[in-house]
Scaffold this motif. Structure first.
Motif, PDB file in Angstrom:
ATOM      1  N   HIS A 130      20.681  54.690  40.371  1.00  0.00           N
ATOM      2  CA  HIS A 130      19.988  53.964  41.093  1.00  0.00           C
ATOM      3  C   HIS A 130      19.584  52.560  40.466  1.00  0.00           C
ATOM      4  N   ASP A 132      16.224  49.890  40.025  1.00  0.00           N
ATOM      5  CA  ASP A 132      14.877  49.644  40.420  1.00  0.00           C
ATOM      6  C   ASP A 132      14.742  48.135  40.922  1.00  0.00           C
ATOM      7  N   TRP A 177      12.385  49.318  30.018  1.00  0.00           N
ATOM      8  CA  TRP A 177      13.516  48.374  30.289  1.00  0.00           C
ATOM      9  C   TRP A 177      13.028  47.338  30.936  1.00  0.00           C
ATOM     10  N   HIS A 186      20.284  53.471  36.617  1.00  0.00           N
ATOM     11  CA  HIS A 186      19.801  54.850  35.891  1.00  0.00           C
ATOM     12  C   HIS A 186      19.578  56.004  36.551  1.00  0.00           C
ATOM     13  N   ARG A 209       4.816  49.591  36.967  1.00  0.00           N
ATOM     14  CA  ARG A 209       5.558  48.366  37.569  1.00  0.00           C
ATOM     15  C   ARG A 209       4.718  47.255  37.837  1.00  0.00           C
TER      16      ARG A 209
HETATM   17 FE   FE2 Z   1      14.304  54.041  38.895  1.00  0.00          FE
END
Ligand code: FE2
Ligand code: SIN
Length: 212
Positions: A130, A132, A177, A186, A209
């Motif tokens: 998927h 993000d 990342w 990922h 995040r």
């Molecule tokens: Fe993820």
């Protein structure tokens, strides 16, 4: 080619903007797990429903200003835990400090996360490939900390069909990342039970995040 600059797990480039910092959080792993335990007393692990009627294999919870939730209708960040009706537990200063240090080590200055997602993978659980991309701010990196059982992390490219690299993530490893890698695909291959010497029977992953 001679190995003047050998690739080491201590700092392994996965693609432009993405790096594995092997063992970066090893020294504070026990303290991180203790913080996870406190958080999950207030915001327990749960298996979110996904589109199509199933449930996620990984159990999840969150801390910080926002948590990521899924209810079968979609995925989003919310300020209140739908399970308890309360705000998510605060991001412990230990998490904030580690996330900032790891981001800086990867070349991203001034990283202050608004959300810490916590995933728990029992043996057999993984996470499909998927991107993000539910965060409104995509300029900030994602900082990911692995604890407990090891697992293969799949690191792909900007397109789902791009070739994936597989890297084994161990207790205390950190992956960051951002930049050109921020929306790369990922995933996590199903975790296998094994002796890790940590005494843990699951894999835990913390991702930090910036949301908005
Ligand atoms: Fe993820
Ligand atoms: C994620 O992709 O959000 C979690 C990655 C991981 O568990 O390593």
């Amino acid at each position: 080619m001679d190995d003047l600059f050998p690739e080491t797990r201590e700092r392994l480039s996965l693609s432009s903007g993405a790096v594995l910092l092997g063992g970066f959080a090893r020294a504070e792993a026990q303290a991180l797990l203790h913080a996870v335990e406190i958080i999950t007393q207030q915001a327990p692990f749960r298996h979110y429903r996904v589109a199509g009627g199933g449930r996620m294999a990984a159990a999840m919870t969150a801390c910080g200003d926002y948590g990521w939730v899924s209810d079968g209708q979609g995925y989003r960040y919310v300020r209140t835990d739908p399970l308890t009706g309360r705000p998510w537990p605060a991001l412990p200063s230990l998490f904030l400090a580690l996330a900032g240090r790891a981001a800086r080590a990867a070349g991203y200055e001034g990283f202050v996360p608004q959300c810490g997602l916590i995933n728990r993978y029992a043996p057999g659980a993984g996470m499909g490939l998927h991107q993000d991309r539910d965060e409104r701010i995509m300029e900030a990196p994602v900082v990911s900390v692995s604890l407990g059982l090891s697992a293969f992390f799949q690191w792909g490219g900007a397109q789902r069909q791009d070739t994936c690299r597989k890297v084994l993530l161990h207790h205390g490893d950190v992956v960051v990342w951002g930049g050109p890698s921020r929306s790369h695909f990922h995933g996590v291959l199903p975790v296998r039970s094994a002796q890790t010497g940590t005494g843990l029977e699951c894999r835990y992953n913390l991702t930090f995040r910036v949301v908005d």
